[in-house]
Write an enzyme that holds these catalytic residues in place. Sequence first.
Site, short mmCIF file in Angstrom:
data_model
loop_
_atom_site.label_atom_id
_atom_site.label_comp_id
_atom_site.label_asym_id
_atom_site.label_seq_id
_atom_site.Cartn_x
_atom_site.Cartn_y
_atom_site.Cartn_z
N TYR A 164 0.82 -1.22 0.00
CA TYR A 164 0.00 0.00 0.00
C TYR A 164 0.86 1.27 0.00
O TYR A 164 0.33 2.37 0.12
CB TYR A 164 -0.91 0.03 1.24
N LYS A 169 2.69 -13.70 6.19
CA LYS A 169 2.87 -14.71 5.13
C LYS A 169 4.36 -14.96 4.94
O LYS A 169 4.87 -15.00 3.81
CB LYS A 169 2.23 -14.23 3.82
N ASP A 181 -3.33 -17.19 5.94
CA ASP A 181 -4.45 -17.99 5.45
C ASP A 181 -5.03 -18.86 6.56
O ASP A 181 -6.25 -18.99 6.71
CB ASP A 181 -4.08 -18.82 4.21
N ASP A 189 -5.99 -5.34 6.01
CA ASP A 189 -7.15 -4.82 5.27
C ASP A 189 -8.18 -5.93 5.08
O ASP A 189 -9.37 -5.77 5.35
CB ASP A 189 -6.67 -4.28 3.92
#
Length: 395
Positions: free
Chosen positions: A147, A214, A262, A286
């Site tokens: 971002y 991640k 995840d 987000d």
Amino acid sequence: MTNLIALNEHGGLVVPDQLVVPVAVGDGVGPDIWRAAEPILKAAAERSGKSLSFLEVPAGEEAVRRVGSPLPDETLETFKRHRVSLKGPLGTPVGGGLRSLNVAIRRELDLYACVRPVKWLPGAPSPVKRPELVDMVIFRENTEDVYAGLEWPAGSPQAEGLIGYVRDELKAKIRPGSAVGLKPMSEFGSKRLVRLALEWALREKRASLTLVHKGNIMKFTEGGFLAWGRQLAQEDYAGRVVLEAEARPDETRLILKDRIADNMFMQTLTRPDEYGALAMPNLNGDYLSDCLAAQIGGLGVAPGANLGDGLAVFEATHGTAPKYAGQDKANPASLILSGAFMLAHLGWTAAAESVRAAVAGAFAEGVFTLDLARQAGRPAVSCSAFGRAVLERLA
Ligand code: NAP
């Protein structure tokens, strides 16, 4: 006595009893939800012996009309001077110079943490079977990651230049003609976000803080976030924080967990009561914020804040919902509850609690705007009628 907030020697807020809070009402449904929220927040403050008034500042489409800029410098200066502000949703003007006004506000004021408490209010319809198990606060890094605004279109000289650099200097391949973006994540940015989350989790006596990442795939960016977060906890919070693998069955220290993003999405649905606070990079945050908001009824009821050091902008978490703009249909609860979150941040705990209790009281009696009414299979009330129902239930 001035009506401006000051900072004490520890960086804490010194809040006057008569406070003026700047508010950017926002675009789309912004004016509808603000009309409903304003009297509730003022009344709650008054009933707890405080005085709260609002100073409307231009931002978004209305600011373009009035002063020719979607984010005037004066608005940012007012936010800085008053330290604690409130905002409604802002659309990003098509063709404007800014990618997103919200991202610009966060960057200009260095509001590095997006904080979203996610707690179900009894009576609110929910798509999950046991929404009462959901009580998490998300700390999302606000300034870095994908971002950061560092991306270039396919075929542009910048993208081609980067592709050439990667090929020639780093001996790696990017398909020619690709659009290219960068994902910067720093030790500084990661640690200040995790520090804020650790401080909050310790103060609020949460059982755990979970770092969501991640790092299994993105070893140095997301993996860096995890490593820096752990390092901070071990070096600066030794004795007060313990890694999950070393925690005792009857652990009293804050347990630092980590989960791959995840898996975390699954965990929030299958074992929500095992998580009290989550800290994560920008993109993960987000997605996860809205996913968790869904569990407590949706974006219309989820409060939020953007925090920096000594500065805060509280905001409805949803966007401008253009299809409901000016129709008196939108749910004002997100803005009302963001206002309650702001009152708590100011230390006006009784006022904050009374607002939350009044919203819960309306939900418990089945008073719902269209977003919740259709989930509950009940008739909907208007935005303004919901506001009046909350005001009537204010203690
Ligand atoms: P959105 O405005 O949040 O709306 C998405 C959907 O969420 C709506 O169509 C509606 O769902 C539901 N919704 C949102 N707020 C609601 C409310 N108060 N009451 C009832 N339902 C509500 O997202 P978007 O359509 O993706 O974005 C529109 C504009 O907002 C864009 O310009 C975007 O950049 C901006 N935006 C601003 C912010 C911010 O200011 N913080 C955040 C996100 C987006 P249904 O259609 O199912 O009824």
